[in-house]
Design a protein around this motif. Structure first.
Motif, PDB file in Angstrom:
ATOM      1  N   ILE A  14     -45.568  63.162  24.023  1.00  0.00           N
ATOM      2  CA  ILE A  14     -45.851  64.116  23.215  1.00  0.00           C
ATOM      3  C   ILE A  14     -45.033  64.117  21.853  1.00  0.00           C
ATOM      4  O   ILE A  14     -43.947  64.238  22.039  1.00  0.00           O
ATOM      5  CB  ILE A  14     -45.892  65.475  23.656  1.00  0.00           C
ATOM      6  CG1 ILE A  14     -46.851  65.286  25.179  1.00  0.00           C
ATOM      7  CG2 ILE A  14     -46.157  66.510  22.976  1.00  0.00           C
ATOM      8  CD1 ILE A  14     -46.975  66.378  26.098  1.00  0.00           C
ATOM      9  N   ALA A  15     -45.672  64.333  20.573  1.00  0.00           N
ATOM     10  CA  ALA A  15     -44.736  64.660  19.677  1.00  0.00           C
ATOM     11  C   ALA A  15     -43.751  65.571  19.699  1.00  0.00           C
ATOM     12  O   ALA A  15     -44.124  66.692  20.047  1.00  0.00           O
ATOM     13  CB  ALA A  15     -45.665  64.701  18.358  1.00  0.00           C
ATOM     14  N   PRO A  16     -42.473  65.495  19.458  1.00  0.00           N
ATOM     15  CA  PRO A  16     -41.526  66.577  19.244  1.00  0.00           C
ATOM     16  C   PRO A  16     -41.858  67.783  18.594  1.00  0.00           C
ATOM     17  O   PRO A  16     -42.306  67.424  17.379  1.00  0.00           O
ATOM     18  CB  PRO A  16     -40.204  65.812  18.940  1.00  0.00           C
ATOM     19  CG  PRO A  16     -40.628  64.435  18.116  1.00  0.00           C
ATOM     20  CD  PRO A  16     -41.852  64.132  18.925  1.00  0.00           C
ATOM     21  N   ALA A  17     -41.168  68.860  18.970  1.00  0.00           N
ATOM     22  CA  ALA A  17     -41.576  70.091  18.208  1.00  0.00           C
ATOM     23  C   ALA A  17     -40.206  70.922  18.560  1.00  0.00           C
ATOM     24  O   ALA A  17     -39.670  71.008  19.472  1.00  0.00           O
ATOM     25  CB  ALA A  17     -42.873  70.734  18.523  1.00  0.00           C
ATOM     26  N   GLU A  18     -39.803  71.447  17.262  1.00  0.00           N
ATOM     27  CA  GLU A  18     -38.710  72.406  17.610  1.00  0.00           C
ATOM     28  C   GLU A  18     -39.149  73.673  18.190  1.00  0.00           C
ATOM     29  O   GLU A  18     -38.032  74.154  18.876  1.00  0.00           O
ATOM     30  CB  GLU A  18     -38.217  72.874  16.093  1.00  0.00           C
ATOM     31  CG  GLU A  18     -37.592  71.596  15.258  1.00  0.00           C
ATOM     32  CD  GLU A  18     -37.021  72.170  13.947  1.00  0.00           C
ATOM     33  OE1 GLU A  18     -36.984  73.118  13.620  1.00  0.00           O
ATOM     34  OE2 GLU A  18     -36.326  71.293  13.191  1.00  0.00           O
ATOM     35  N   ARG A  19     -40.583  74.126  17.984  1.00  0.00           N
ATOM     36  CA  ARG A  19     -40.663  75.088  18.657  1.00  0.00           C
ATOM     37  C   ARG A  19     -42.219  75.101  19.475  1.00  0.00           C
ATOM     38  O   ARG A  19     -42.899  74.569  18.948  1.00  0.00           O
ATOM     39  CB  ARG A  19     -40.975  76.649  17.695  1.00  0.00           C
ATOM     40  CG  ARG A  19     -39.549  76.897  17.154  1.00  0.00           C
ATOM     41  CD  ARG A  19     -39.747  78.234  16.570  1.00  0.00           C
ATOM     42  NE  ARG A  19     -38.331  78.706  15.877  1.00  0.00           N
ATOM     43  CZ  ARG A  19     -37.885  79.885  15.710  1.00  0.00           C
ATOM     44  NH1 ARG A  19     -38.979  80.652  15.999  1.00  0.00           N
ATOM     45  NH2 ARG A  19     -36.761  80.225  15.656  1.00  0.00           N
ATOM     46  N   VAL A  20     -41.895  75.621  20.672  1.00  0.00           N
ATOM     47  CA  VAL A  20     -43.249  75.517  21.479  1.00  0.00           C
ATOM     48  C   VAL A  20     -44.136  76.718  21.787  1.00  0.00           C
ATOM     49  O   VAL A  20     -45.005  76.985  21.499  1.00  0.00           O
ATOM     50  CB  VAL A  20     -42.994  74.570  22.844  1.00  0.00           C
ATOM     51  CG1 VAL A  20     -44.225  74.566  23.660  1.00  0.00           C
ATOM     52  CG2 VAL A  20     -42.684  73.343  22.358  1.00  0.00           C
ATOM     53  N   SER A  90     -37.077  71.867  25.259  1.00  0.00           N
ATOM     54  CA  SER A  90     -36.268  71.447  23.927  1.00  0.00           C
ATOM     55  C   SER A  90     -36.586  72.624  22.754  1.00  0.00           C
ATOM     56  O   SER A  90     -35.705  72.583  21.888  1.00  0.00           O
ATOM     57  CB  SER A  90     -36.476  70.224  23.377  1.00  0.00           C
ATOM     58  OG  SER A  90     -36.309  69.125  24.436  1.00  0.00           O
ATOM     59  N   ASP A  91     -37.145  73.597  23.148  1.00  0.00           N
ATOM     60  CA  ASP A  91     -37.463  74.687  22.202  1.00  0.00           C
ATOM     61  C   ASP A  91     -36.228  75.434  22.060  1.00  0.00           C
ATOM     62  O   ASP A  91     -35.560  75.791  22.928  1.00  0.00           O
ATOM     63  CB  ASP A  91     -38.551  75.604  22.675  1.00  0.00           C
ATOM     64  CG  ASP A  91     -38.932  76.659  21.822  1.00  0.00           C
ATOM     65  OD1 ASP A  91     -37.920  77.207  21.183  1.00  0.00           O
ATOM     66  OD2 ASP A  91     -40.282  76.935  21.592  1.00  0.00           O
ATOM     67  N   GLU A  92     -35.793  75.362  20.740  1.00  0.00           N
ATOM     68  CA  GLU A  92     -34.483  75.967  20.253  1.00  0.00           C
ATOM     69  C   GLU A  92     -34.130  77.252  21.075  1.00  0.00           C
ATOM     70  O   GLU A  92     -32.880  77.885  21.190  1.00  0.00           O
ATOM     71  CB  GLU A  92     -33.961  75.854  18.819  1.00  0.00           C
ATOM     72  CG  GLU A  92     -35.109  76.619  18.241  1.00  0.00           C
ATOM     73  CD  GLU A  92     -34.839  76.534  16.696  1.00  0.00           C
ATOM     74  OE1 GLU A  92     -35.671  77.185  15.909  1.00  0.00           O
ATOM     75  OE2 GLU A  92     -34.201  75.411  16.507  1.00  0.00           O
ATOM     76  N   ARG A  93     -35.369  78.042  21.397  1.00  0.00           N
ATOM     77  CA  ARG A  93     -35.116  79.671  21.836  1.00  0.00           C
ATOM     78  C   ARG A  93     -35.035  79.714  23.295  1.00  0.00           C
ATOM     79  O   ARG A  93     -34.782  80.831  23.531  1.00  0.00           O
ATOM     80  CB  ARG A  93     -36.203  80.152  21.111  1.00  0.00           C
ATOM     81  CG  ARG A  93     -36.229  80.372  19.593  1.00  0.00           C
ATOM     82  CD  ARG A  93     -37.605  80.621  19.182  1.00  0.00           C
ATOM     83  NE  ARG A  93     -38.658  79.747  19.571  1.00  0.00           N
ATOM     84  CZ  ARG A  93     -40.000  79.982  19.782  1.00  0.00           C
ATOM     85  NH1 ARG A  93     -40.208  81.115  19.310  1.00  0.00           N
ATOM     86  NH2 ARG A  93     -40.724  79.435  20.178  1.00  0.00           N
ATOM     87  N   VAL A  94     -35.319  78.723  24.125  1.00  0.00           N
ATOM     88  CA  VAL A  94     -35.664  78.817  25.447  1.00  0.00           C
ATOM     89  C   VAL A  94     -34.111  79.024  26.093  1.00  0.00           C
ATOM     90  O   VAL A  94     -34.246  80.037  26.985  1.00  0.00           O
ATOM     91  CB  VAL A  94     -36.298  77.570  26.026  1.00  0.00           C
ATOM     92  CG1 VAL A  94     -36.580  77.751  27.589  1.00  0.00           C
ATOM     93  CG2 VAL A  94     -37.623  77.720  25.577  1.00  0.00           C
ATOM     94  N   GLU A  95     -33.383  78.053  26.183  1.00  0.00           N
ATOM     95  CA  GLU A  95     -31.963  78.234  26.679  1.00  0.00           C
ATOM     96  C   GLU A  95     -31.339  79.399  26.372  1.00  0.00           C
ATOM     97  O   GLU A  95     -30.845  80.271  27.302  1.00  0.00           O
ATOM     98  CB  GLU A  95     -31.313  77.089  26.230  1.00  0.00           C
ATOM     99  CG  GLU A  95     -29.785  77.036  27.042  1.00  0.00           C
ATOM    100  CD  GLU A  95     -28.954  77.588  26.426  1.00  0.00           C
ATOM    101  OE1 GLU A  95     -27.763  78.003  27.220  1.00  0.00           O
ATOM    102  OE2 GLU A  95     -28.561  77.761  25.457  1.00  0.00           O
ATOM    103  N   PRO A  96     -31.211  80.046  25.056  1.00  0.00           N
ATOM    104  CA  PRO A  96     -30.631  81.310  24.743  1.00  0.00           C
ATOM    105  C   PRO A  96     -31.234  82.366  25.374  1.00  0.00           C
ATOM    106  O   PRO A  96     -30.571  83.435  25.740  1.00  0.00           O
ATOM    107  CB  PRO A  96     -30.551  81.219  23.312  1.00  0.00           C
ATOM    108  CG  PRO A  96     -30.538  79.723  22.820  1.00  0.00           C
ATOM    109  CD  PRO A  96     -31.386  79.153  23.723  1.00  0.00           C
TER     110      PRO A  96
END
Length: 286
Positions: A14-20, A90-96
């Motif tokens: 799947i194409a990478p995306a910064e936000r899912v 990999s969504d930059e908001r999930v881990e925080p």
């Protein structure tokens, strides 16, 4: 649950995306933590986009071989680059977000290397044995469930999440945690627990809806999944975060043994990508 090892078919990346997930889903971590503490469960409504769900459903229906198994649990599934699960974590908001909720639920919780533990769980129809529901506790402070495919049938037969919310506190001593899980995670106790009339007022049953995400404390809440109807497929992505006993040498030793067992299973089955359910060989540490 039965231990199942099976190769996963190749799937186009799947194409990478910064936000899912949708914008704003992470804006209320404190509110989510308060709901988990007060009610046992928080529902994040309509946070999973349709395109992501479509990709996830295509994968579980066309790229996973159940080979007649009633249940399949793929550990560390999000570690596979190019999959829908890897895209989401990999969504930059999930881990925080998960870190903030876990910290609000349990001050001083450990985060190790900060990695989110993930599982892809598939259930193929109703259980085929007389075993009771697989009630258990998780090892992590919070659990996030993302429904992918949920069957529709009568209440109690639609793969609902059932939990006795916040039934125990976060244990200070790891030995207490282990002894408690030895008692509560055997079939005799599970049967007795669900039949005891006094427990019925405490139970919470949640009908899961694709598009939503559900957060609860897997460590504190005794939880399981209700049966699915014949001929149905239930699929969920489960994320775990926040190690309650991260500094325990005892648990770290147990987990080392578990990893060795799992590697041995993978080697015997001659497959680099296998699904191994964790309840039999990891039911104390996980």
């Amino acid at each position: 649950m039965n231990t199942v090892c099976t190769p996963l078919a190749a799937v186009p990346p799947i194409a990478p995306a910064e936000r899912v997930l949708t914008d704003g889903f992470d804006a209320s971590a404190a509110t989510v933590a308060a709901a988990v503490d007060s009610h046992g469960l928080a529902c994040l409504r309509d946070v999973v986009p349709h395109d992501w769900l479509t990709a996830a459903r295509d994968f579980v229906t066309h790229s996973v071989e159940l080979n007649g198994a009633q249940e399949l649990l793929v550990e560390d599934f999000a570690a596979r680059p190019g999959t829908f699960a890897h895209q989401l974590v990999s969504d930059e908001r999930v881990e925080p977000f998960m870190r903030q909720v876990a910290t609000a639920c349990r001050a001083g919780v450990g985060f190790g290397d900060g990695a989110i533990e993930s599982e892809l769980r598939l259930v193929n129809g109703p259980p085929r044995s007389a075993k009771p529901l697989w009630f258990h506790y998780d090892s992590t402070a919070i659990t996030l469930v993302i429904p992918i495919l949920i069957p529709t049938s009568t209440p109690g037969r639609s793969g609902e999440l059932v939990l006795y919310p916040n039934r125990r506190p976060f244990r200070r001593r790891v030995v207490t945690n282990i002894l408690e899980k030895c008692l509560s995670q055997n079939d005799f106790y599970r049967r007795w627990f669900v039949r005891y009339p006094g427990r019925r007022s405490d139970v919470r049953t949640e009908a899961l809806e694709p598009g939503n995400a559900y957060v609860f404390s897997g460590y504190r809440s005794y939880h399981a999944t209700l049966p699915s109807p014949p001929g149905s497929l239930r699929a969920t992505l489960i994320l775990h975060f926040g190690d309650v006993h991260d500094n325990s040498r005892l648990l770290n030793s147990i987990r080392g043994v578990e990893r060795t067992i799992r590697r041995s299973i993978r080697t015997r089955r001659s497959s680099p990508t296998v699904a191994v359910q964790s309840s039999k060989c990891a039911w104390l540490a996980d």
